[in-house]
Design an enzyme around this catalytic site. Sequence first.
Site, PDB file in Angstrom:
ATOM      1  CG  HIS A 162      -1.644  -1.107   1.425  1.00 18.42           C
ATOM      2  ND1 HIS A 162      -3.044  -1.361   0.915  1.00 18.42           N
ATOM      3  CD2 HIS A 162      -1.462  -2.355   2.178  1.00 18.42           C
ATOM      4  CE1 HIS A 162      -3.334  -2.635   1.224  1.00 18.42           C
ATOM      5  NE2 HIS A 162      -2.479  -3.364   1.832  1.00 18.42           N
ATOM      6  CB  SER A 283      12.940  21.515 -15.860  1.00 17.55           C
ATOM      7  OG  SER A 283      12.304  22.744 -16.003  1.00 17.55           O
ATOM      8  CE  LYS A 289      11.386  18.499 -11.695  1.00 16.02           C
ATOM      9  NZ  LYS A 289      10.418  19.151 -12.695  1.00 16.02           N
ATOM     10  CD  GLU A 296       8.403  11.398 -16.030  1.00 17.75           C
ATOM     11  OE1 GLU A 296       8.056  12.123 -16.698  1.00 17.75           O
ATOM     12  OE2 GLU A 296       8.959  11.651 -14.987  1.00 17.75           O
TER      13      GLU A 296
END
Length: 464
Positions: A162, A283, A289, A296
């Site tokens: 979880h 970024s 970043k 992804e």
Amino acid sequence: MSQMEKSGKLWGGRFSGATDPLMEKFNASISFDKRMWRADLEGSKAYSKALHRVGILATCEMHSILEGLDKVSEEWMSGTFQIQAGDEDIHTANERRLKEIIGTVAGKLHTGRSRNDQNATDIRIWVRESLKELRKHVLEFLQVTVDRAEREIDVLMPGYTHMQRAQPIRWSHWILSHSWPLQRDLQKLDELSKRVNVLPLGCGALAGNPFAIDREFLARELHFDSVSHNSLDGTAGRDFVAEFLFWATLTTVHLSKFAEDLIIYSSNEFNFVSLADAYSTGSSLMPQKKNPDSLELVRGKCGRVFGRCSGFLMTLKGLPSTYNKDLQEDKEALFEAYDTVSDMLQISAGVLATLTINADNMKAALSTTMLATDVAYYLVRKGVPFRDAHGKSGEVVALAEKKNCKMQELTMQDLKSIHSQFDEDVAKLWDYETSVEQYSSLGGTAKSAVSKQIKELKASIGKE
Ligand code: ARG
């Protein structure tokens, strides 16, 4: 001039009107099925030999066709093959070019054959060869997982259920949890390959071949394991395409889960792993970043593969027998799924091979509350029934919380007040390594059990 010559189409004989230009584009598959040029030429070479065996082609005619097909092949290989207006698909393009090279004898090649059995054969050859490529990529991914698991077997991390910290595990155990699904994908791929490798050539348009073509000879020539049993099914059956698409979908589902775990582990909040620059991007706005775009995209592209699978099943649903043009949709689905899963496998292997782990952060994320189960097991080993032991362990957690301290900071008196079986040896519990090592049954996270997994995985990928 015959009607056929006027329309320039292989099937033009009965047509007098020109095709609507948009219809021409809508109908054509050459822009994508040219990928199957090699399979198409191989199939034609075998078929010309089979025609020779039944006397349809004289020896010199067969040789002329075989040489012509080789020349067409050279053009594809060197990139000089010119696709022309009216080349509806790879089959018509290759035959048109063959005729230009060797003349009218080329017209004998298609005797008793239809683009229906030709096309089905080409796709099966293409899928068969593509599966061999994918097999290599799955094996490379598995090899990376095994190498890394072996090297970093001593690293401990939190295991989650979880998304909550649950029990300490070995980092290698996590890695291998992503190997086994891919190992099963490899098995499925091998099973699927057998069903792909059934020859439809010689089924004609639908009814079969009227020139006593030896289909077993064709199968041998083209390295098929067997021939299809029914010509209607042989020309129009696309189960193998659906199966391939499902295979690709499930494999990408597995990779997307792997990607998602690593995306989480690479976040600043976790900081368990750092991706190599080779698989990260920056970024355009925020200089600090470093984004896990590779992962992804692995996660995201799963969607298009699933889309291709469900889309093609929808195409198949309710089709009447036998070949219908709807089936032309098989190829773009196959090609896109293949390209995507092929890239995903290689990128995933690359990411895992090059990332660095932050073992200290993994260790720092372990907390003694994750050993609450072990407190229960401690009592179990002293003869307390597990259900009672579980409750008592809960009391230990609650008391530590109440006293605002760690479980190991509770006094012996505190512990004894909860259960008389607590003793000095409880101190041994507060060690993550000891905790992990108790899971030594098959499939567990103890070093011996993880080593066994590595050994078995290596054996199953033929590395031991
Ligand atoms: N381009 C067609 C396809 O991909 C080849 C088969 C055409 N057959 C026919 N009867 N029109 O399905």
